[in-house]
Design a protein around this motif. Structure first.
Motif, PDB file in Angstrom:
ATOM      1  N   LYS A 109       0.293  -8.103  17.980  1.00 16.78           N
ATOM      2  CA  LYS A 109       0.111  -7.473  19.241  1.00 16.78           C
ATOM      3  C   LYS A 109      -0.660  -5.947  18.794  1.00 16.78           C
ATOM      4  O   LYS A 109      -1.533  -5.437  19.435  1.00 16.78           O
ATOM      5  N   ASP A 110      -0.399  -5.638  17.492  1.00 18.34           N
ATOM      6  CA  ASP A 110      -0.916  -4.185  17.132  1.00 18.34           C
ATOM      7  C   ASP A 110      -2.346  -4.703  16.166  1.00 18.34           C
ATOM      8  O   ASP A 110      -1.848  -5.328  15.204  1.00 18.34           O
ATOM      9  N   LYS A 111      -3.321  -4.598  16.778  1.00 21.26           N
ATOM     10  CA  LYS A 111      -4.721  -4.925  15.922  1.00 21.26           C
ATOM     11  C   LYS A 111      -4.765  -4.171  14.779  1.00 21.26           C
ATOM     12  O   LYS A 111      -5.563  -4.681  14.001  1.00 21.26           O
ATOM     13  N   ARG A 112      -4.406  -3.072  14.562  1.00 17.99           N
ATOM     14  CA  ARG A 112      -4.784  -2.063  13.446  1.00 17.99           C
ATOM     15  C   ARG A 112      -4.189  -2.586  12.228  1.00 17.99           C
ATOM     16  O   ARG A 112      -4.604  -2.107  11.053  1.00 17.99           O
ATOM     17  N   VAL A 113      -2.914  -3.633  12.296  1.00 14.68           N
ATOM     18  CA  VAL A 113      -2.627  -4.182  11.083  1.00 14.68           C
ATOM     19  C   VAL A 113      -3.772  -4.971  10.226  1.00 14.68           C
ATOM     20  O   VAL A 113      -3.518  -4.653   8.942  1.00 14.68           O
ATOM     21  N   VAL A 114      -4.538  -5.339  10.662  1.00 13.91           N
ATOM     22  CA  VAL A 114      -5.581  -6.313   9.738  1.00 13.91           C
ATOM     23  C   VAL A 114      -6.484  -5.051   8.986  1.00 13.91           C
ATOM     24  O   VAL A 114      -6.538  -5.134   7.962  1.00 13.91           O
ATOM     25  N   PRO A 115      -7.340  -4.191   9.660  1.00 12.56           N
ATOM     26  CA  PRO A 115      -8.156  -3.078   9.061  1.00 12.56           C
ATOM     27  C   PRO A 115      -7.253  -2.253   7.921  1.00 12.56           C
ATOM     28  O   PRO A 115      -7.819  -2.310   7.074  1.00 12.56           O
ATOM     29  N   TYR A 116      -5.893  -1.969   8.470  1.00 12.89           N
ATOM     30  CA  TYR A 116      -5.169  -1.178   7.744  1.00 12.89           C
ATOM     31  C   TYR A 116      -4.669  -1.968   6.482  1.00 12.89           C
ATOM     32  O   TYR A 116      -4.548  -1.231   5.333  1.00 12.89           O
ATOM     33  N   GLY A 117      -4.562  -3.314   6.562  1.00 16.68           N
ATOM     34  CA  GLY A 117      -4.103  -3.921   5.732  1.00 16.68           C
ATOM     35  C   GLY A 117      -5.132  -4.157   4.436  1.00 16.68           C
ATOM     36  O   GLY A 117      -4.920  -3.920   3.179  1.00 16.68           O
ATOM     37  N   PHE A 118      -6.456  -4.501   4.846  1.00 17.01           N
ATOM     38  CA  PHE A 118      -7.591  -4.417   4.162  1.00 17.01           C
ATOM     39  C   PHE A 118      -7.604  -2.897   3.365  1.00 17.01           C
ATOM     40  O   PHE A 118      -8.354  -2.765   2.360  1.00 17.01           O
ATOM     41  N   ALA A 119      -7.453  -1.907   3.862  1.00 18.06           N
ATOM     42  CA  ALA A 119      -7.577  -0.576   3.560  1.00 18.06           C
ATOM     43  C   ALA A 119      -6.584  -0.236   2.434  1.00 18.06           C
ATOM     44  O   ALA A 119      -6.954   0.235   1.327  1.00 18.06           O
ATOM     45  N   GLY A 120      -5.664  -0.780   2.730  1.00 25.64           N
ATOM     46  CA  GLY A 120      -4.482  -0.827   1.537  1.00 25.64           C
ATOM     47  C   GLY A 120      -4.667  -1.628   0.497  1.00 25.64           C
ATOM     48  O   GLY A 120      -4.488  -1.345  -0.561  1.00 25.64           O
ATOM     49  N   LEU A 121      -5.360  -2.713   0.782  1.00 28.01           N
ATOM     50  CA  LEU A 121      -5.591  -3.377  -0.556  1.00 28.01           C
ATOM     51  C   LEU A 121      -7.088  -2.840  -1.062  1.00 28.01           C
ATOM     52  O   LEU A 121      -6.851  -2.919  -2.442  1.00 28.01           O
ATOM     53  N   ALA A 122      -7.726  -1.791  -0.572  1.00 27.72           N
ATOM     54  CA  ALA A 122      -8.641  -1.138  -1.422  1.00 27.72           C
ATOM     55  C   ALA A 122      -8.044  -0.156  -2.175  1.00 27.72           C
ATOM     56  O   ALA A 122      -8.362   0.108  -3.309  1.00 27.72           O
ATOM     57  N   VAL A 123      -6.937   0.534  -1.680  1.00 25.75           N
ATOM     58  CA  VAL A 123      -6.061   1.489  -2.218  1.00 25.75           C
ATOM     59  C   VAL A 123      -5.643   0.906  -3.614  1.00 25.75           C
ATOM     60  O   VAL A 123      -5.572   1.404  -4.722  1.00 25.75           O
ATOM     61  N   LEU A 170       1.116  -1.873   4.638  1.00 26.34           N
ATOM     62  CA  LEU A 170       1.515  -2.247   3.243  1.00 26.34           C
ATOM     63  C   LEU A 170       2.078  -3.616   3.152  1.00 26.34           C
ATOM     64  O   LEU A 170       1.625  -4.484   2.090  1.00 26.34           O
ATOM     65  N   GLY A 171       2.791  -4.226   4.120  1.00 30.25           N
ATOM     66  CA  GLY A 171       2.777  -5.461   4.255  1.00 30.25           C
ATOM     67  C   GLY A 171       1.817  -6.636   4.380  1.00 30.25           C
ATOM     68  O   GLY A 171       1.679  -7.605   3.768  1.00 30.25           O
ATOM     69  N   ALA A 172       0.779  -6.003   5.436  1.00 31.69           N
ATOM     70  CA  ALA A 172      -0.240  -6.807   5.478  1.00 31.69           C
ATOM     71  C   ALA A 172      -1.243  -6.755   4.115  1.00 31.69           C
ATOM     72  O   ALA A 172      -1.591  -7.883   3.819  1.00 31.69           O
ATOM     73  N   ALA A 173      -1.230  -5.746   3.210  1.00 34.59           N
ATOM     74  CA  ALA A 173      -1.852  -5.659   1.980  1.00 34.59           C
ATOM     75  C   ALA A 173      -1.382  -6.650   1.057  1.00 34.59           C
ATOM     76  O   ALA A 173      -2.044  -7.399   0.194  1.00 34.59           O
ATOM     77  N   MET A 174       0.143  -6.716   1.070  1.00 33.81           N
ATOM     78  CA  MET A 174       0.814  -7.463  -0.022  1.00 33.81           C
ATOM     79  C   MET A 174       0.482  -9.111   0.293  1.00 33.81           C
ATOM     80  O   MET A 174       0.495  -9.928  -0.297  1.00 33.81           O
ATOM     81  N   LEU A 175       0.567  -9.156   1.649  1.00 35.45           N
ATOM     82  CA  LEU A 175       0.210 -10.672   2.155  1.00 35.45           C
ATOM     83  C   LEU A 175      -1.286 -11.182   1.864  1.00 35.45           C
ATOM     84  O   LEU A 175      -1.663 -12.325   1.487  1.00 35.45           O
ATOM     85  N   ASP A 176      -2.262 -10.207   2.140  1.00 35.66           N
ATOM     86  CA  ASP A 176      -3.567 -10.384   1.841  1.00 35.66           C
ATOM     87  C   ASP A 176      -3.788 -10.783   0.123  1.00 35.66           C
ATOM     88  O   ASP A 176      -4.392 -11.606  -0.139  1.00 35.66           O
ATOM     89  N   LEU A 177      -2.991  -9.954  -0.562  1.00 31.02           N
ATOM     90  CA  LEU A 177      -2.980 -10.093  -2.152  1.00 31.02           C
ATOM     91  C   LEU A 177      -2.437 -11.410  -2.452  1.00 31.02           C
ATOM     92  O   LEU A 177      -3.126 -12.364  -3.272  1.00 31.02           O
ATOM     93  N   CYS A 178      -1.472 -12.033  -1.765  1.00 33.82           N
ATOM     94  CA  CYS A 178      -0.860 -13.363  -1.997  1.00 33.82           C
ATOM     95  C   CYS A 178      -1.940 -14.325  -1.469  1.00 33.82           C
ATOM     96  O   CYS A 178      -2.092 -15.614  -2.227  1.00 33.82           O
ATOM     97  N   VAL A 179      -2.560 -14.267  -0.304  1.00 34.66           N
ATOM     98  CA  VAL A 179      -3.347 -14.982   0.022  1.00 34.66           C
ATOM     99  C   VAL A 179      -4.632 -15.219  -0.835  1.00 34.66           C
ATOM    100  O   VAL A 179      -5.036 -16.532  -1.187  1.00 34.66           O
ATOM    101  N   TYR A 180      -5.205 -14.280  -1.245  1.00 29.40           N
ATOM    102  CA  TYR A 180      -6.290 -14.238  -2.209  1.00 29.40           C
ATOM    103  C   TYR A 180      -5.923 -15.042  -3.553  1.00 29.40           C
ATOM    104  O   TYR A 180      -6.603 -15.774  -4.194  1.00 29.40           O
ATOM    105  N   GLY A 181      -4.560 -14.508  -4.044  1.00 33.84           N
ATOM    106  CA  GLY A 181      -4.136 -15.121  -5.319  1.00 33.84           C
ATOM    107  C   GLY A 181      -3.836 -16.670  -5.250  1.00 33.84           C
ATOM    108  O   GLY A 181      -4.558 -17.368  -6.063  1.00 33.84           O
TER     109      GLY A 181
END
Length: 236
Positions: free
Chosen positions: A76-90, A20-31
């Motif tokens: 360290k946890d590589k799953r943050v990036v794809p899970y963040g984009f999956a949250g962005l899709a949601v 969820l935090g990664a999705a919010m960060l991605d949203l801010c970056v694109y904005g």
């Protein structure tokens, strides 16, 4: 307690919060990128077809934003990036669902706006991040292994023991002061009496054996004591 620990006695990963935090960060970056690059791209990149121009602008911004968001692979946890984009899709699906509740032209305009700004980042981000993550997962099988609580505690204890050992090595060795041999004080052994002296001492007192106090008096002291005894007898 089961909220934090699974059936295999392993600590549950807070990946949902991280996603969820990664999705919010991605949203801010694109904005931010849309706000900074929309004007320059409109002035310098213009095609004959307006829809093609909009698509190119969205793709350029999506590529730059995805490159910035993929820097989270350094975590360290590589799953943050794809899970963040999956949250962005949601989140994009939620925006589409909210736009469908509108009526008439408002719904059409909102769907076009959401597609123009949100569709390219979501599609491109998921198409790039998931293959990278799967490739990392194949190269490093340790990413699939989650440590149990016992393993984490054991590693923490080993690190603590190694840290304490290093501290002990850095400290100077405590040296005890040398013990100085002092003069030995020996008490003189008591003198033993012969059988004759012991018999005299038993009959006439310690003076008879020459070991009593009278043995250490001089002749003058003996005379003075003698006259003192006479004076006391005459007074009586």
């Amino acid at each position: 307690m089961s909220f934090f620990i699974d059936k295999q006695n392993r600590r549950k990963s807070p990946i949902a919060i991280a996603a969820l935090g990664a999705a919010m960060l991605d949203l801010c970056v694109y904005g931010v990128l849309y706000a900074l690059l929309a004007g320059p791209l409109y002035r310098h990149v213009t095609l004959e077809i307006g829809l093609a121009t909009t698509v190119v602008h969205a793709l350029v911004i999506a590529v730059l934003g995805t490159a910035v968001c993929c820097l989270l692979f350094l975590l360290k946890d590589k799953r943050v990036v794809p899970y963040g984009f999956a949250g962005l899709a949601v989140a994009l699906c939620m925006f589409y669902a909210a736009a469908m509740l509108l009526e008439g032209a408002a719904r059409t305009n909102m769907l076009a706006l959401i597609s123009m700004y949100g569709l390219a980042p979501v599609l491109l981000g998921n198409l790039i991040s998931w293959p990278i993550y799967l490739q990392m997962k194949r190269r490093n099988p340790a990413l699939n292994h989650r440590k149990t609580i016992q393993e984490e505690l054991r590693e923490a204890m080993e690190k603590d023991a190694a840290r304490q050992a290093k501290r002990k090595e850095r400290r100077p060795a405590a040296t005890e002061p040398p013990k100085t041999a002092g003069p030995e004080t020996t008490q003189p052994a008591p003198e033993e009496l012969s059988a004759e002296e012991a018999a005299q001492e038993a009959l006439f007192g310690p003076e008879a054996s020459g070991k009593g106090p009278a043995a250490f008096r001089s002749a003058q002291e003996e005379a003075m004591l003698f006259y003192e005894d006479d004076e006391e007898a005459s007074d009586d």
